[in-house]
Design an enzyme around this catalytic site. Structure first.
Site, PDB file in Angstrom:
ATOM      1  N   SER B 154      60.015  16.106  74.424  1.00  0.00           N
ATOM      2  CA  SER B 154      59.522  14.632  74.327  1.00  0.00           C
ATOM      3  C   SER B 154      60.783  13.556  74.605  1.00  0.00           C
ATOM      4  O   SER B 154      61.411  13.657  75.411  1.00  0.00           O
ATOM      5  CB  SER B 154      59.055  14.673  72.736  1.00  0.00           C
ATOM      6  OG  SER B 154      58.376  13.638  72.478  1.00  0.00           O
ATOM      7  N   ASP B 320      48.651  18.634  75.627  1.00  0.00           N
ATOM      8  CA  ASP B 320      49.266  17.834  75.215  1.00  0.00           C
ATOM      9  C   ASP B 320      48.816  16.230  75.894  1.00  0.00           C
ATOM     10  O   ASP B 320      48.929  16.216  77.196  1.00  0.00           O
ATOM     11  CB  ASP B 320      50.834  17.888  75.756  1.00  0.00           C
ATOM     12  CG  ASP B 320      51.849  17.075  74.990  1.00  0.00           C
ATOM     13  OD1 ASP B 320      51.275  15.810  74.836  1.00  0.00           O
ATOM     14  OD2 ASP B 320      52.963  17.074  75.372  1.00  0.00           O
ATOM     15  N   HIS B 353      50.818  17.990  71.392  1.00  0.00           N
ATOM     16  CA  HIS B 353      52.239  17.654  71.893  1.00  0.00           C
ATOM     17  C   HIS B 353      53.274  18.380  70.956  1.00  0.00           C
ATOM     18  O   HIS B 353      54.103  18.693  71.534  1.00  0.00           O
ATOM     19  CB  HIS B 353      52.486  16.033  71.594  1.00  0.00           C
ATOM     20  CG  HIS B 353      53.758  15.663  72.128  1.00  0.00           C
ATOM     21  ND1 HIS B 353      54.280  15.850  73.217  1.00  0.00           N
ATOM     22  CD2 HIS B 353      54.629  14.975  71.388  1.00  0.00           C
ATOM     23  CE1 HIS B 353      55.557  15.434  73.107  1.00  0.00           C
ATOM     24  NE2 HIS B 353      55.911  14.672  72.068  1.00  0.00           N
TER      25      HIS B 353
END
Lengths: 194, 376
Positions: B154, B320, B353
């Site tokens: 991320s 995600d 995610h």
């Protein structure tokens, strides 16, 4: 065991070339080309198991569905684009062949020759062929577009491709006489008509 | 007893820096602290170091525990440890709390030496570029010229990517996981809703809530609830909570009725007690600002990534939707355009995610296999 078409392909790959291996499996061909021809390049694969095997094999491997095209690769960015024993499993046969010569200067394709006499014999007897090069039962095969050498060459003409070289073999031994009858595996090198 | 595959009990350390750091915004931090943890042993030629960059709400506590019966190990404990994909028997792993964080590194809640009061609203915005710069100084202080790998998921993946552009000679391998080259408008929009929840909380006091002996709990809680929804997938929420009712019947009111409401409120409350609101604002802004193409006339990611020399592993997760696989493929394409050595895998996962934090077998096998390459 190394596949029979590897050496033929390696002979066509100039040292230091940039290659793209489509449907690269566990990456052994690309690794072979890296080791013997100092090739640089990438393999493209769909299945998770092969992606993992490719990473273990130390090659650059990209997870991508060939059926959706090669948009991640720029036009003219490879010397050789290889489709080794994958053509017969493709749904969009014409599209992938066109894409090969979009991203590469030369295409190399290998496929099991459906015209091989043992295959013809099995069909004559009333069965779908099962052999070393087509090792699947009809109900359990990834192959959707089997073809003979004649068929492939006719498609190349239709697409405006020029076949530069072809090697036909049976159990690893080159076949020169009546190749579409006597050869079980066909290996082609082609480019655009000049 | 901690299991054998844990790095065991770890102790955070603090590095103090007195060389002023000029930030992207133009603001200057005259001095600052970075809190970090290390696992494994740095080898003699200092070539086995791995930097793990953290995401939005992460920190330096990547692996191990703080006490014998500590039930909560570091955030990537399933990935980092002896015999784990990031094997601390071979690698020297560094986790640090980013500048502006709220877990020990200098941030909005720290005391400003100039005033003797918490920085609060006076703490400058920091960017991914600023973090990477501060991380190079930590590397320098540890004598690490080149990392065997810089990695992160991320926002952490953005830092790893920036490392490979800004300091190509200092990164041998770069692992960019569940990340994106820059946020989409939708992502920025989510971040702004989260920020507005905090900024409009009456307890926020313009960022100087420390002086009022309070914290904007409601805002932070809403921000976290929103974030949490976007980090999960519809499938995982459906399978975990469905439409299950706590009392088994509709109550026709606004109290907690559905299990998912209860879960989100619990997560929100927990977060609001432990996280600093100013840090949340600052980290989401850093996410919004990150864009390697920002200073490139062409605006093309491949031009921005030209300096990169590292070998890359890029991973994305199918469910995600906040950092979708398409965004990772943009990074892969730009690396391919530059003929970088790169491998890319799209991992099938229902966890959204958050999948990058989960111990998925295929995911961990890929990282483990890639780390073999890093080690050799």
């Amino acid at each position: 065991m190394m596949r029979h078409d590897f050496h033929t392909i390696a002979n066509w790959v100039k040292p230091g070339s940039k290659v793209l291996d489509l449907g690269c499996g566990d990456g052994s061909l690309l690794k072979f080309l890296q080791d013997t021809r100092q090739a640089r390049g990438y393999g493209v694969e769909l299945t998770d198991a092969n992606i993992l095997a490719g990473v273990k094999n130390g090659i650059n491997i990209i997870q991508n569905d060939l059926e959706s095209g090669l948009s991640v690769f720029e036009s003219g960015s490879f010397d050789h684009v290889i489709l080794s024993q994958t053509l017969q499993a493709m749904r969009h046969t014409e599209a992938i062949l066109r894409e090969m010569l979009r991203v590469g200067r030369e295409g190399i394709v290998t496929f099991p020759n459906f015209g091989y006499w043992k295959n013809r014999l099995q069909v004559l007897r009333g069965n779908m062929p099962v052999s070393d090069d087509i090792p699947y039962q009809w109900y359990d095969t990834p192959n959707v577009h089997l073809c003979t050498m004649h068929d492939f060459e006719a498609l190349c003409i239709k697409l405006g491709f020029h076949i530069r070289e072809r090697v036909v073999m049976t159990a690893g031994t080159p076949v020169r006489f009546l190749p579409n009858l006597a050869g079980s595996l066909a290996v082609y090198r082609f480019g655009r008509v000049q | 007893m901690q299991p054998a595959s844990s790095v065991g009990i770890v102790v955070p350390q603090t590095a103090h820096f007195t060389t002023p750091l000029t930030l992207k915004s133009g603001a200057v931090l005259p001095c600052y602290d970075l809190v970090y943890e290390t696992y494994g042993t740095l080898n003699a030629d200092k070539s086995n170091a791995i930097l793990v960059c953290h995401a939005l709400s992460g920190n330096h506590h990547v692996a191990g525990v703080y006490a014998e019966h500590d039930k909560k190990p570091g955030w990537w404990d399933n990935m980092v440890g002896p015999g784990k994909p990031i094997d601390t028997e071979r690698f020297f792993v560094i986790g640090l709390n980013n500048l502006g964080g709220c877990h020990g590194s200098t941030g909005p809640a720290s005391i400003d030496p100039a005033s003797g009061q918490p920085f609060g609203s006076r703490f400058p915005l920091v960017t991914v570029e600023d973090w990477v710069e501060s991380q190079t100084r930590l590397a320098d202080s540890l004598g690490i010229r080149q990392f065997a790998a810089v990695m992160g998921g991320s926002l952490g993946g953005m830092q790893a990517l920036h490392w490979s552009i800004q300091h190509p000679e200092r990164v041998r391998h770069c692992l960019v996981i569940a990340s994106a080259p820059k946020l989409t408008a939708q992502n920025i929009a989510f971040n702004d809703v989260a920020r507005q929840a905090i900024l409009t909380d009456p307890d926020f006091h313009g960022g100087d809530f420390y002086a009022h002996n309070t914290r904007p709990r409601r805002g932070l809680r809403l921000a976290r609830m929103l974030g949490h929804i976007t980090y999960l997938s519809d499938d995982v929420m459906g399978s975990k909570f469905g439409r299950v009712l706590r009392s088994g019947a509709f109550n026709y009111g606004y109290d907690v009725e559905f299990e998912i409401e209860s879960y989100l409120r619990y997560q929100g409350d927990k977060f609001a007690e432990s996280f600093d609101a100013n840090t949340y604002l600052l980290m989401t802004k850093a996410l919004d600002y990150f864009d390697p193409t920002h200073h490139h006339a062409s605006g093309k990611l491949s031009d921005a990534l030209k300096p990169a020399q590292a070998d890359f592993l890029v991973l994305s997760f199918t469910s995600d939707w906040r950092f979708a696989p398409e965004r990772s493929r943009e990074i892969v394409k730009a690396l391919l355009d530059n003929e970088c050595r790169v491998s890319y895998a799209e991992i099938t996962s229902g966890h959204g995610h958050d999948a990058f934090l989960m111990p998925d077998t295929h995911y961990h096998s890929l990282v483990r296999a890639y780390m073999e390459r890093v080690a050799s």
